[in-house]
Write a protein that holds these residues in place. Sequence first.
Motif, PDB file in Angstrom:
ATOM      1  N   UNK A  11     -81.631  31.961 -30.354  1.00 23.56           N
ATOM      2  CA  UNK A  11     -82.331  33.473 -30.806  1.00 23.56           C
ATOM      3  C   UNK A  11     -81.644  33.687 -32.207  1.00 23.56           C
ATOM      4  N   UNK A  12     -80.311  33.534 -32.423  1.00 23.80           N
ATOM      5  CA  UNK A  12     -79.775  33.885 -33.635  1.00 23.80           C
ATOM      6  C   UNK A  12     -80.260  33.128 -34.850  1.00 23.80           C
ATOM      7  N   UNK A  13     -80.545  31.681 -34.518  1.00 22.08           N
ATOM      8  CA  UNK A  13     -81.165  30.857 -35.427  1.00 22.08           C
ATOM      9  C   UNK A  13     -82.552  31.362 -35.919  1.00 22.08           C
ATOM     10  N   UNK A  14     -83.232  31.717 -35.076  1.00 25.19           N
ATOM     11  CA  UNK A  14     -84.677  32.387 -35.120  1.00 25.19           C
ATOM     12  C   UNK A  14     -84.858  33.767 -35.976  1.00 25.19           C
ATOM     13  N   UNK A  15     -83.987  34.413 -35.457  1.00 21.81           N
ATOM     14  CA  UNK A  15     -83.983  35.713 -36.097  1.00 21.81           C
ATOM     15  C   UNK A  15     -83.205  35.665 -37.619  1.00 21.81           C
ATOM     16  N   UNK A  16     -82.361  34.885 -37.754  1.00 22.56           N
ATOM     17  CA  UNK A  16     -81.710  34.782 -39.051  1.00 22.56           C
ATOM     18  C   UNK A  16     -82.676  34.013 -40.157  1.00 22.56           C
ATOM     19  N   UNK A  17     -83.636  33.046 -39.622  1.00 24.19           N
ATOM     20  CA  UNK A  17     -84.565  32.508 -40.109  1.00 24.19           C
ATOM     21  C   UNK A  17     -85.539  33.263 -40.706  1.00 24.19           C
ATOM     22  N   UNK A  18     -86.086  34.302 -39.969  1.00 21.03           N
ATOM     23  CA  UNK A  18     -87.043  35.365 -40.238  1.00 21.03           C
ATOM     24  C   UNK A  18     -86.604  36.274 -41.193  1.00 21.03           C
ATOM     25  N   UNK A  19     -85.219  36.776 -41.221  1.00 24.40           N
ATOM     26  CA  UNK A  19     -84.556  37.292 -42.267  1.00 24.40           C
ATOM     27  C   UNK A  19     -84.836  36.671 -43.740  1.00 24.40           C
ATOM     28  N   UNK A  20     -84.106  35.442 -43.593  1.00 23.32           N
ATOM     29  CA  UNK A  20     -84.189  34.759 -44.853  1.00 23.32           C
ATOM     30  C   UNK A  20     -85.579  34.407 -45.545  1.00 23.32           C
ATOM     31  N   UNK A  55     -94.170  31.932 -39.670  1.00 26.18           N
ATOM     32  CA  UNK A  55     -93.532  31.788 -40.966  1.00 26.18           C
ATOM     33  C   UNK A  55     -93.908  30.227 -41.525  1.00 26.18           C
ATOM     34  N   UNK A  56     -94.011  29.308 -40.711  1.00 30.11           N
ATOM     35  CA  UNK A  56     -94.164  28.191 -41.203  1.00 30.11           C
ATOM     36  C   UNK A  56     -95.936  27.949 -41.682  1.00 30.11           C
ATOM     37  N   UNK A  57     -96.613  28.795 -40.977  1.00 35.69           N
ATOM     38  CA  UNK A  57     -98.078  28.622 -41.476  1.00 35.69           C
ATOM     39  C   UNK A  57     -98.111  29.527 -42.971  1.00 35.69           C
ATOM     40  N   UNK A  58     -97.142  30.320 -43.174  1.00 37.54           N
ATOM     41  CA  UNK A  58     -97.379  30.958 -44.370  1.00 37.54           C
ATOM     42  C   UNK A  58     -96.450  30.417 -45.688  1.00 37.54           C
TER      43      UNK A  58
END
Length: 314
Positions: A239-248, A288-291
Amino acid sequence: MRTSRTDLCRPHPRPAGADPDRPVASRARARRFARGMFGGGLSAAVPLAGLLFILALPGTAPVEALDAAIRTPVAEKSYRSAKDALRTGMREYNAGDKEGAARALEYAAGQGHALALWKLGRMYADGDGVPHDDLKAFEYFSRIADDSSDDGPDAPNSGVVASAFTALGSYFLDGIKGTYVRANPERAYDMFNYAASYFGDPNAQYNLARLYLEGTGVEADARQAARWFNLAAEKGHRPAQALLGDLLVNGLGGVPVQRPRGLMWLSLARQGAEGRKDDWIVALYEKNWAAANEDDRALAQSEVQTSGIGRRRR
């Protein structure tokens, strides 16, 4: 002076947020911090009355290395020591005899064995072999926190202690309906901050980051959230990886945009996703990958291959 159940749930002054790069300066400071949070102790504040019992487990590091079940009166002569009772309890639990396991674990818990206390607390929290009872779980975790203020981050039971503080933080965050444990986000911050800073617990780091991201119990600070997410993400916390990824990827809350790096974290989280509980991770990754453009995707895939980030299940 011991706290009472009422005192336990009053707001306490919150210490300044710890810098993720500079945890807690010393064991002595950590002891003072823990004792300050509990006003000198919890054992008198949370007596375990009547027939309390349970058997609990988890699954991977640190929170996921423990277990427990239900209690019945135990004759002390049944076990040579608390360690013997714990071994018996684990053996019986793994064999499917949760009632027998509970008797052994309750004996070990009565002798103050931290792992037995943890297992009992987790089982009540999860309703695993016993009726679900968050208050009993809270009281078991409280005993660990109260009894372990001298334990350093390298102590054998450090994972158990860190997990207990993290569990207490979750209970303080929402409170326990119909009990003396009231919602107290500031105390939740204290619990998560202590376990995250002093013990480096990834679950606590993740929960602390969520508080900073949402401005719960502490002033909202997306940059601080990203830093705590990063510490947990590097330990394989999905979950931390996912939310960090979204933030970045999106540069939310003033966090500098780093799209390839963000996509890398989202990809790692997606690789570790399992079951319905991680559907939100898959959805966040796909969005995020699609965008993203092809160059960012290629860079992200290259970083995934060379990251060497642990992928322990969380």
